[in-house]
Design a protein around this motif. Structure first.
Motif, PDB file in Angstrom:
ATOM      1  N   ASN A  72       0.847  -1.188   0.000  1.00  0.00           N
ATOM      2  CA  ASN A  72       0.000   0.000   0.000  1.00  0.00           C
ATOM      3  C   ASN A  72       0.884   1.240   0.000  1.00  0.00           C
ATOM      4  O   ASN A  72       1.288   1.726   1.048  1.00  0.00           O
ATOM      5  CB  ASN A  72      -0.926  -0.018   1.210  1.00  0.00           C
ATOM      6  N   CYS A  73       1.147   1.765  -1.156  1.00  0.00           N
ATOM      7  CA  CYS A  73       2.056   2.908  -1.289  1.00  0.00           C
ATOM      8  C   CYS A  73       1.520   4.167  -0.616  1.00  0.00           C
ATOM      9  O   CYS A  73       2.287   5.033  -0.237  1.00  0.00           O
ATOM     10  CB  CYS A  73       2.331   3.191  -2.759  1.00  0.00           C
TER      11      CYS A  73
ATOM     12  N   LEU B 243       6.380   5.866   3.631  1.00  0.00           N
ATOM     13  CA  LEU B 243       7.183   7.051   3.912  1.00  0.00           C
ATOM     14  C   LEU B 243       7.789   7.638   2.632  1.00  0.00           C
ATOM     15  O   LEU B 243       7.959   8.842   2.506  1.00  0.00           O
ATOM     16  CB  LEU B 243       8.294   6.686   4.905  1.00  0.00           C
ATOM     17  N   TYR B 244       8.098   6.795   1.657  1.00  0.00           N
ATOM     18  CA  TYR B 244       8.778   7.221   0.434  1.00  0.00           C
ATOM     19  C   TYR B 244       7.831   7.670  -0.687  1.00  0.00           C
ATOM     20  O   TYR B 244       8.270   8.042  -1.758  1.00  0.00           O
ATOM     21  CB  TYR B 244       9.653   6.085  -0.103  1.00  0.00           C
TER      22      TYR B 244
ATOM     23  N   CYS C  20       7.616   7.283  -6.124  1.00  0.00           N
ATOM     24  CA  CYS C  20       8.388   6.653  -5.049  1.00  0.00           C
ATOM     25  C   CYS C  20       9.764   7.302  -4.985  1.00  0.00           C
ATOM     26  O   CYS C  20      10.448   7.421  -5.998  1.00  0.00           O
ATOM     27  CB  CYS C  20       8.526   5.162  -5.321  1.00  0.00           C
ATOM     28  N   GLN C  21      10.179   7.713  -3.786  1.00  0.00           N
ATOM     29  CA  GLN C  21      11.455   8.413  -3.617  1.00  0.00           C
ATOM     30  C   GLN C  21      12.631   7.496  -3.299  1.00  0.00           C
ATOM     31  O   GLN C  21      13.721   7.990  -3.055  1.00  0.00           O
ATOM     32  CB  GLN C  21      11.347   9.415  -2.478  1.00  0.00           C
ATOM     33  N   VAL C  22      12.438   6.214  -3.318  1.00  0.00           N
ATOM     34  CA  VAL C  22      13.538   5.306  -3.013  1.00  0.00           C
ATOM     35  C   VAL C  22      14.588   5.455  -4.100  1.00  0.00           C
ATOM     36  O   VAL C  22      14.292   5.343  -5.294  1.00  0.00           O
ATOM     37  CB  VAL C  22      13.057   3.842  -2.918  1.00  0.00           C
TER      38      VAL C  22
ATOM     39  N   LEU D 178       6.336   2.316   6.937  1.00  0.00           N
ATOM     40  CA  LEU D 178       5.108   2.975   7.340  1.00  0.00           C
ATOM     41  C   LEU D 178       5.400   4.412   7.748  1.00  0.00           C
ATOM     42  O   LEU D 178       6.304   4.671   8.540  1.00  0.00           O
ATOM     43  CB  LEU D 178       4.467   2.230   8.506  1.00  0.00           C
ATOM     44  N   GLU D 179       4.649   5.329   7.182  1.00  0.00           N
ATOM     45  CA  GLU D 179       4.774   6.734   7.560  1.00  0.00           C
ATOM     46  C   GLU D 179       3.985   6.926   8.849  1.00  0.00           C
ATOM     47  O   GLU D 179       2.769   6.857   8.869  1.00  0.00           O
ATOM     48  CB  GLU D 179       4.220   7.641   6.467  1.00  0.00           C
ATOM     49  N   ASN D 180       4.689   7.178   9.930  1.00  0.00           N
ATOM     50  CA  ASN D 180       4.052   7.275  11.234  1.00  0.00           C
ATOM     51  C   ASN D 180       4.220   8.701  11.754  1.00  0.00           C
ATOM     52  O   ASN D 180       5.246   9.042  12.337  1.00  0.00           O
ATOM     53  CB  ASN D 180       4.664   6.258  12.188  1.00  0.00           C
ATOM     54  N   GLU D 181       3.222   9.516  11.554  1.00  0.00           N
ATOM     55  CA  GLU D 181       3.289  10.916  11.969  1.00  0.00           C
ATOM     56  C   GLU D 181       3.390  11.054  13.484  1.00  0.00           C
ATOM     57  O   GLU D 181       4.039  11.950  13.998  1.00  0.00           O
ATOM     58  CB  GLU D 181       2.061  11.669  11.464  1.00  0.00           C
ATOM     59  N   TYR D 182       2.739  10.167  14.207  1.00  0.00           N
ATOM     60  CA  TYR D 182       2.750  10.255  15.666  1.00  0.00           C
ATOM     61  C   TYR D 182       4.141   9.999  16.231  1.00  0.00           C
ATOM     62  O   TYR D 182       4.550  10.605  17.201  1.00  0.00           O
ATOM     63  CB  TYR D 182       1.738   9.283  16.262  1.00  0.00           C
ATOM     64  N   LYS D 183       4.874   9.112  15.609  1.00  0.00           N
ATOM     65  CA  LYS D 183       6.233   8.824  16.055  1.00  0.00           C
ATOM     66  C   LYS D 183       7.133  10.057  15.868  1.00  0.00           C
ATOM     67  O   LYS D 183       7.965  10.363  16.702  1.00  0.00           O
ATOM     68  CB  LYS D 183       6.789   7.624  15.290  1.00  0.00           C
ATOM     69  N   THR D 184       6.953  10.757  14.769  1.00  0.00           N
ATOM     70  CA  THR D 184       7.728  11.962  14.507  1.00  0.00           C
ATOM     71  C   THR D 184       7.413  13.036  15.548  1.00  0.00           C
ATOM     72  O   THR D 184       8.303  13.706  16.049  1.00  0.00           O
ATOM     73  CB  THR D 184       7.405  12.518  13.103  1.00  0.00           C
TER      74      THR D 184
END
Length: 58
Positions: A4-5, A9-10, A22-24, A47-53
Motif C-alpha cells: 500500500n504505497c 514514507l517514500y 516513489c522516492q527510493v 510505514l509513515e508514522n506521523e505520531y512517532k515523529t
C-alpha cells in the motif's frame, strides 16, 4: 507490487507533474533486483508514522 504505497514514507506528490512517485533511490543493480523480485510486497516499504515523529519533537 501489492504494498500500500499510500501509507509509505517514500511515497510523495510532485506538483510539477501532478502525480505521485516513489522516492527510493536505487542504483542500477538494485533496480533490476526490485523489478525482477517475485515477492508480493515491496522490500522498501516503511510505514509513515506521523505520531512517532511528533513524539521525538516533544
Amino acid at each position: 507490487m501489492k504494498s500500500n504505497c499510500d501509507t509509505c514514507l517514500y511515497f510523495s506528490y510532485d506538483e510539477v507533474y501532478d502525480e505521485y512517485y516513489c522516492q527510493v533511490n536505487l542504483d542500477e543493480d538494485e533496480m533490476e533486483r526490485f523489478l525482477r523480485d517475485e515477492n508480493s510486497e515491496c522490500p522498501y516499504y516503511r510505514l509513515e508514522n506521523e505520531y512517532k515523529t511528533v513524539q521525538k519533537q516533544i
